[in-house]
Write a protein that holds these residues in place. Structure first.
Motif, short mmCIF file in Angstrom:
data_model
loop_
_atom_site.label_atom_id
_atom_site.label_comp_id
_atom_site.label_asym_id
_atom_site.label_seq_id
_atom_site.Cartn_x
_atom_site.Cartn_y
_atom_site.Cartn_z
N ARG A 184 39.77 45.27 50.16
CA ARG A 184 40.11 45.35 48.75
C ARG A 184 41.34 44.49 48.48
O ARG A 184 42.33 44.57 49.21
N ALA A 185 41.26 43.71 47.44
CA ALA A 185 42.38 42.84 47.10
C ALA A 185 43.57 43.67 46.66
O ALA A 185 43.44 44.66 45.94
N ARG A 186 44.78 43.26 47.09
CA ARG A 186 46.00 44.00 46.76
C ARG A 186 46.46 43.72 45.32
O ARG A 186 47.11 44.55 44.71
N GLU A 187 46.19 42.54 44.81
CA GLU A 187 46.62 42.16 43.48
C GLU A 187 45.41 41.87 42.61
O GLU A 187 44.39 41.38 43.08
N GLY A 188 45.60 42.14 41.31
CA GLY A 188 44.54 41.86 40.37
C GLY A 188 43.50 42.96 40.32
O GLY A 188 43.52 43.93 41.08
N ARG A 189 42.60 42.79 39.43
CA ARG A 189 41.53 43.77 39.26
C ARG A 189 40.49 43.59 40.36
O ARG A 189 40.21 42.46 40.78
N PRO A 190 39.90 44.67 40.82
CA PRO A 190 38.85 44.53 41.86
C PRO A 190 37.62 43.83 41.30
O PRO A 190 37.31 43.90 40.11
N THR A 191 36.95 43.13 42.18
CA THR A 191 35.76 42.40 41.77
C THR A 191 34.63 43.37 41.46
O THR A 191 34.34 44.28 42.24
N SER A 192 34.02 43.19 40.31
CA SER A 192 32.93 44.08 39.91
C SER A 192 31.66 43.73 40.68
O SER A 192 31.32 42.54 40.85
N THR A 193 31.02 44.76 41.16
CA THR A 193 29.76 44.58 41.90
C THR A 193 28.55 45.00 41.09
O THR A 193 27.45 45.05 41.63
N ARG A 194 28.78 45.32 39.80
CA ARG A 194 27.68 45.76 38.95
C ARG A 194 26.78 44.58 38.59
O ARG A 194 27.26 43.48 38.31
N ILE A 195 25.48 44.82 38.65
CA ILE A 195 24.52 43.78 38.29
C ILE A 195 24.46 43.71 36.78
O ILE A 195 24.11 44.68 36.09
N ARG A 196 24.83 42.57 36.22
CA ARG A 196 24.88 42.39 34.78
C ARG A 196 23.51 41.98 34.23
O ARG A 196 22.75 41.30 34.90
N THR A 197 23.26 42.41 32.99
CA THR A 197 22.01 42.09 32.31
C THR A 197 22.33 41.35 31.00
O THR A 197 23.48 40.97 30.74
N ASN A 198 21.30 41.17 30.15
CA ASN A 198 21.50 40.48 28.88
C ASN A 198 22.42 41.26 27.93
O ASN A 198 23.06 40.68 27.05
N MET A 199 22.48 42.56 28.11
CA MET A 199 23.34 43.37 27.25
C MET A 199 24.82 43.12 27.53
O MET A 199 25.67 43.39 26.66
N ASP A 200 25.15 42.63 28.73
CA ASP A 200 26.54 42.39 29.08
C ASP A 200 27.04 41.03 28.62
O ASP A 200 28.25 40.75 28.71
N GLU A 201 26.18 40.15 28.17
CA GLU A 201 26.60 38.83 27.72
C GLU A 201 27.25 38.94 26.34
O GLU A 201 26.72 39.56 25.42
N ALA A 202 28.43 38.33 26.19
CA ALA A 202 29.18 38.38 24.93
C ALA A 202 28.59 37.40 23.92
O ALA A 202 28.16 36.30 24.27
N ASP A 203 28.62 37.82 22.64
CA ASP A 203 28.13 36.97 21.55
C ASP A 203 29.25 36.01 21.13
O ASP A 203 30.34 36.45 20.70
N PRO A 204 29.05 34.69 21.29
CA PRO A 204 30.15 33.76 20.93
C PRO A 204 30.48 33.77 19.45
O PRO A 204 31.61 33.43 19.07
#
Length: 210
Positions: free
Chosen positions: A158-178
């Protein structure tokens, strides 16, 4: 009487010297032999007499026939002693007689020992210990030991600094609308962020007067 009997050749009247010609029968009266065979069917039709005679003769010569063929049919299993196979599969897989092969050996008066593979014999087991074993070196020549060496898996660290890397599988719902405007995380109004929110400034001003 004993002297008179002893003058007769033993193969003519003794069972142990008949060299297998009399098949264990102690009488020479052939009619009595036939009466004992046909005792239960003597009053039946001729077909029944022939069938009973054939069955009795077949039982007397079973050993001779099985010695030539070495093949049996035991219920729903076929056993071949010559090729050491059985329909159950254990005879050829384990290389020693299965229960069906043992039953065939008992039926034909054969010993089961020749059908056991050589690897199961005691001399084969004892031959394993004839090989030489290399003795271990004495404890004084052992390399130093400081305990186990722990090497972590890099992907599991686990990285000591910064946010931990997300391991969640992203779908179309996670994509931001520009085209979607950003909103403040405090008042949920568009046009500014949480740091520049007017409500945050008003709260700090009120706190300063207190």
């Amino acid at each position: 009487m004993c002297e008179w009997v002893n003058r007769i050749e033993y193969s003519l009247w003794t069972q142990h010297c008949d060299e297998g010609r009399r098949f264990g029968h102690m009488t020479k009266n052939i009619s009595e032999c036939m009466n004992s065979i046909l005792k239960g069917v003597r009053n039946f039709p001729v077909c029944s007499l022939v069938k009973a005679t054939y069955g009795r003769d077949n039982s007397e010569f079973t050993v001779a026939e099985t010695t030539l063929t070495d093949s049996f049919s035991l219920g729903s299993y076929r056993v071949s002693l010559a090729s050491q196979t059985c329909d159950c599969g254990y005879f050829q897989a384990l290389h020693f007689p299965c229960p069906h092969a043992l039953a065939c050996c008992a039926y034909s008066w054969l010993t089961w020992e020749p059908y056991v593979h050589q690897l199961y014999r005691l001399n084969s087991v004892f031959s394993v210990y004839r090989m030489g074993f290399t003795p271990p070196i004495s404890e004084g020549f052992w390399p130093p030991y400081d305990g186990p060496t722990v090497i972590p898996v890099p992907n599991k660290r686990r990285a000591r600094e910064g946010r931990p890397t997300s391991t969640r599988i992203r779908t179309n719902m996670d994509e931001a609308d520009p085209n979607r405007p950003k909103r403040c995380g405090l008042c949920r109004q568009p046009g500014h962020t949480r740091r520049s929110c007017p409500q945050l400034r008003g709260a700090e001003h009120t706190r300063g007067h207190d």
